[in-house]
Design an enzyme around this catalytic site. Structure first.
Site, mmCIF file in Angstrom:
data_model
loop_
_atom_site.group_PDB
_atom_site.id
_atom_site.type_symbol
_atom_site.label_atom_id
_atom_site.label_comp_id
_atom_site.label_asym_id
_atom_site.label_seq_id
_atom_site.Cartn_x
_atom_site.Cartn_y
_atom_site.Cartn_z
ATOM 1 N N GLU A 1 0.834 -1.215 0.000
ATOM 2 C CA GLU A 1 0.000 0.000 0.000
ATOM 3 C C GLU A 1 0.862 1.256 0.000
ATOM 4 O O GLU A 1 0.768 2.077 0.910
ATOM 5 C CB GLU A 1 -0.882 0.019 1.263
ATOM 6 C CG GLU A 1 -1.769 -1.179 1.452
ATOM 7 C CD GLU A 1 -2.405 -1.221 2.846
ATOM 8 O OE1 GLU A 1 -1.908 -0.527 3.765
ATOM 9 O OE2 GLU A 1 -3.384 -1.951 2.999
ATOM 10 N N PRO A 2 1.725 1.442 -0.978
ATOM 11 C CA PRO A 2 2.553 2.650 -0.968
ATOM 12 C C PRO A 2 1.740 3.896 -1.317
ATOM 13 O O PRO A 2 0.883 3.863 -2.199
ATOM 14 C CB PRO A 2 3.599 2.368 -2.054
ATOM 15 C CG PRO A 2 2.934 1.417 -2.992
ATOM 16 C CD PRO A 2 1.974 0.604 -2.161
ATOM 17 N N GLY A 3 1.992 4.973 -0.613
ATOM 18 C CA GLY A 3 1.381 6.257 -0.946
ATOM 19 C C GLY A 3 2.481 7.217 -1.351
ATOM 20 O O GLY A 3 2.706 7.509 -2.520
ATOM 21 N N ARG B 1 2.690 20.215 6.080
ATOM 22 C CA ARG B 1 3.716 19.298 6.576
ATOM 23 C C ARG B 1 4.823 19.988 7.381
ATOM 24 O O ARG B 1 5.215 19.474 8.428
ATOM 25 C CB ARG B 1 4.317 18.470 5.435
ATOM 26 C CG ARG B 1 3.278 17.579 4.723
ATOM 27 C CD ARG B 1 3.906 16.596 3.744
ATOM 28 N NE ARG B 1 4.711 15.630 4.452
ATOM 29 C CZ ARG B 1 6.016 15.654 4.536
ATOM 30 N NH1 ARG B 1 6.715 16.573 3.914
ATOM 31 N NH2 ARG B 1 6.658 14.745 5.239
ATOM 32 N N TYR C 1 4.675 18.298 10.880
ATOM 33 C CA TYR C 1 5.652 17.219 11.071
ATOM 34 C C TYR C 1 7.083 17.740 11.095
ATOM 35 O O TYR C 1 8.012 16.945 10.956
ATOM 36 C CB TYR C 1 5.563 16.210 9.921
ATOM 37 C CG TYR C 1 4.204 15.626 9.637
ATOM 38 C CD1 TYR C 1 3.561 14.809 10.580
ATOM 39 C CD2 TYR C 1 3.576 15.835 8.418
ATOM 40 C CE1 TYR C 1 2.321 14.243 10.289
ATOM 41 C CE2 TYR C 1 2.347 15.260 8.132
ATOM 42 C CZ TYR C 1 1.725 14.471 9.073
ATOM 43 O OH TYR C 1 0.519 13.907 8.776
ATOM 44 N N CYS D 1 -1.867 34.081 10.117
ATOM 45 C CA CYS D 1 -1.533 34.722 11.387
ATOM 46 C C CYS D 1 -1.175 33.706 12.461
ATOM 47 O O CYS D 1 -1.873 33.572 13.470
ATOM 48 C CB CYS D 1 -2.701 35.574 11.863
ATOM 49 S SG CYS D 1 -3.300 36.629 10.560
ATOM 50 N N GLU D 2 -0.128 32.929 12.217
ATOM 51 C CA GLU D 2 0.394 31.999 13.209
ATOM 52 C C GLU D 2 1.887 31.898 12.955
ATOM 53 O O GLU D 2 2.297 31.798 11.797
ATOM 54 C CB GLU D 2 -0.187 30.584 13.012
ATOM 55 C CG GLU D 2 -1.658 30.508 13.219
ATOM 56 C CD GLU D 2 -2.103 29.107 13.624
ATOM 57 O OE1 GLU D 2 -1.249 28.324 14.096
ATOM 58 O OE2 GLU D 2 -3.283 28.830 13.461
ATOM 59 N N TYR E 1 0.554 14.026 0.802
ATOM 60 C CA TYR E 1 0.144 14.696 2.034
ATOM 61 C C TYR E 1 0.285 16.212 1.890
ATOM 62 O O TYR E 1 0.629 16.915 2.831
ATOM 63 C CB TYR E 1 0.927 14.141 3.250
ATOM 64 C CG TYR E 1 0.838 12.626 3.306
ATOM 65 C CD1 TYR E 1 -0.354 12.020 3.671
ATOM 66 C CD2 TYR E 1 1.908 11.814 2.929
ATOM 67 C CE1 TYR E 1 -0.477 10.629 3.663
ATOM 68 C CE2 TYR E 1 1.794 10.432 2.928
ATOM 69 C CZ TYR E 1 0.602 9.850 3.291
ATOM 70 O OH TYR E 1 0.476 8.486 3.269
HETATM 71 C C1 LIG Z 1 -0.887 5.969 5.401
HETATM 72 C C2 LIG Z 1 -1.010 4.530 5.092
HETATM 73 C C3 LIG Z 1 -0.359 3.986 3.985
HETATM 74 C C4 LIG Z 1 0.557 4.787 3.095
HETATM 75 O O1 LIG Z 1 1.706 5.196 3.732
HETATM 76 P P1 LIG Z 1 2.884 5.896 2.870
HETATM 77 O O2 LIG Z 1 3.896 6.255 3.868
HETATM 78 O O3 LIG Z 1 2.288 7.063 2.197
HETATM 79 O O4 LIG Z 1 3.376 4.866 1.902
HETATM 80 C C5 LIG Z 1 -0.588 2.661 3.692
HETATM 81 N N1 LIG Z 1 -1.394 1.887 4.471
HETATM 82 C C6 LIG Z 1 -2.026 2.376 5.544
HETATM 83 C C7 LIG Z 1 -2.899 1.494 6.343
HETATM 84 C C8 LIG Z 1 -1.866 3.704 5.897
HETATM 85 O O5 LIG Z 1 -2.480 4.183 6.979
#
Ligand SMILES: *Cc1c(COP(=O)(O)O)cnc(C)c1O
Length: 421
Positions: free
Chosen positions: A275-277, A314, A318, A346-347, A375
């Site tokens: 599940e890469p984002g 971000r 973070y 204004c922060e 993100y």
């Molecule tokens: C956020 C998330 C991802 C993606 O994470 P990345 O760091 O963007 O790859 C995959 N699976 C789950 C369950 C998540 O919460």
């Protein structure tokens, strides 16, 4: 590698000059590169081959429907964490059997939506959720395919707000209790157990935590099979980190990550899901802004932009670093000026970078934040009644606005004044 390069002295997204987009769309805006998204998706499919696999893009990192259509058309699955994201994936033409549903707080309405619309699997995170899902599925005369997200209690060594695999985090079921919960799942009428799920965090820059987690998943898979469960799919989550600076960071490559997966769980005969984002979307996007003022302060100069923390949160959320580059390429010998790069909100938290060397800038100049595809736009808000930042997609020499900037009328018309006021 991405497709945001200087050509003829000006920054381009693929073959389109950023200044051309800025002239048409106005700033600030996000711009994504189709070629970069495509390339990053293929890095994962190549890294996992020849194992049977599905790369499910984590929509929460970048959820514009046009981007989902691009990835879905390449064959990508989607990892969704809400009914809204499920709807986005379907609106992009992704079939239900390529959508996995993650998240600790799925509501019964969301379960119903996914069960009736089609779903590849639910990644279940707690026993109450398991019971709710069984009830909802049974009431519809359906069976819900599930994995259980186990929490392997490993330290992902990333920012605390995005570490998810330690026992104190809210995610998943402690791996020590997994067999008990799988036994319970097997007894429920609306549930079909098909696999195991794990996701330990985001922006991991070391493979060791993945290795620890996946070895635990491999052990668990053998135990669960011995207990009589038909474990045929492993969802190994996302989280592979990206370089946010051009110089000194070298996070692991998808190819090495794929080799690790083969080494740790490759012999189990399971279909592998990841599940890469961020790794797909992060370096596929820029946030482009204009300089509103250069303000000379005491002992420091401020670069005041028309982008703010509401557009890219971000850095303030973070402590994240984004490279900030001028759109007009500075001449080779140019000496950098040093700025605190800030937005107009204004922060004091509305600060993108402190004491950052950038080429000398002037009012009206364009700057780009690199690595802003993940993100970024998805976390944007209209704080300070700043219109939601638009998004642009580039492919070759084409570009299109894939989310319009709302007008002030649209923004104001969302509020209503009660008649009794
Ligand atoms: C956020 C998330 C991802 C993606 O994470 P990345 O760091 O963007 O790859 C995959 N699976 C789950 C369950 C998540 O919460």
């Amino acid at each position: 590698m991405d497709h945001f390069l200087y050509k003829n002295g000006t920054l381009h997204a693929e073959d389109v000059p950023i200044s051309e987009i800025a002239a048409e769309v106005g700033t600030p805006f996000y711009v994504y590169s189709a070629a970069t998204l495509t390339r990053h998706y293929h890095l994962f499919t190549e890294a996992l081959s020849p194992l049977p696999h599905m790369v499910c893009f984590a929509i929460k990192s970048l959820s514009n429907v046009a981007v989902l259509k691009l990835l879905g058309d390449l064959g990508a699955g989607m990892d969704v964490v809400s009914g809204g994201e499920y709807r986005r994936a379907r609106a992009a033409g992704v079939p239900g059997n390529r959508i996995v549903f993650s998240g600790v707080g799925k509501t019964r309405d969301e379960m119903r939506l996914a069960l009736t619309g089609g779903i590849r699997q639910f990644n279940v995170e707690s026993e109450p959720e398991l019971h709710a899902l069984s009830e909802v599925a049974t009431s519809l005369g359906l069976t819900a395919p599930i994995t259980i997200r186990v929490n392997p209690d490993v330290d992902a060594k990333t920012h605390a707000k995005i570490a998810t695999g330690k026992s104190e985090n809210k995610f998943g079921i402690p791996i020590a209790r997994a067999r008990e919960v799988y036994a319970e799942a097997a007894r429920l009428p609306g549930i079909e157990v098909i696999g195991v799920d794990v996701h330990i965090g985001s922006q991991l820059t070391d493979l060791a935590p993945f290795e620890q987690a996946y070895l635990k998943v491999a052990d668990l898979t053998r135990q669960l099979r011995a207990d009589g469960h038909d474990i045929r799919r492993l969802d190994l989550g996302g989280g592979l980190g990206i370089p946010y600076t051009r110089s000194n960071e070298a996070p692991p490559l998808p190819l090495d990550y794929g080799a690790l997966i083969k080494r740790t769980v490759g012999d189990l005969g399971c279909e592998i899901e990841i599940e890469p984002g961020r790794l797909i979307s992060g370096n596929a996007g820029l946030l482009v802004a204009s300089v509103v003022y250069v303000k000379n302060g005491e002992g420091r100069d401020f670069l005041i932009l028309d982008a703010a923390m509401n557009d890219l949160v971000r850095p303030s959320m973070y402590d994240a670093h984004h490279d900030i580059v001028p759109v007009v390429e500075p001449a080779a010998a140019t000496e950098a000026a040093v700025y605190d790069v800030v937005g107009p909100v204004c922060e004091t938290g509305d600060t993108f970078a402190k004491a950052r060397p950038v080429a000398p800038m002037h009012e009206g100049d364009l700057v780009a934040f690199r690595s802003a595809g993940a993100y970024g736009a998805v976390m944007a808000s209209e704080y300070n009644t700043r219109p939601l930042v638009p998004e642009v997609l580039v492919k070759g020499d084409h570009f299109a606005v894939i989310r319009q900037r709302p007008t002030f009328d649209e923004i104001l018309n969302r509020d209503t004044i009660p008649e009794w006021l």
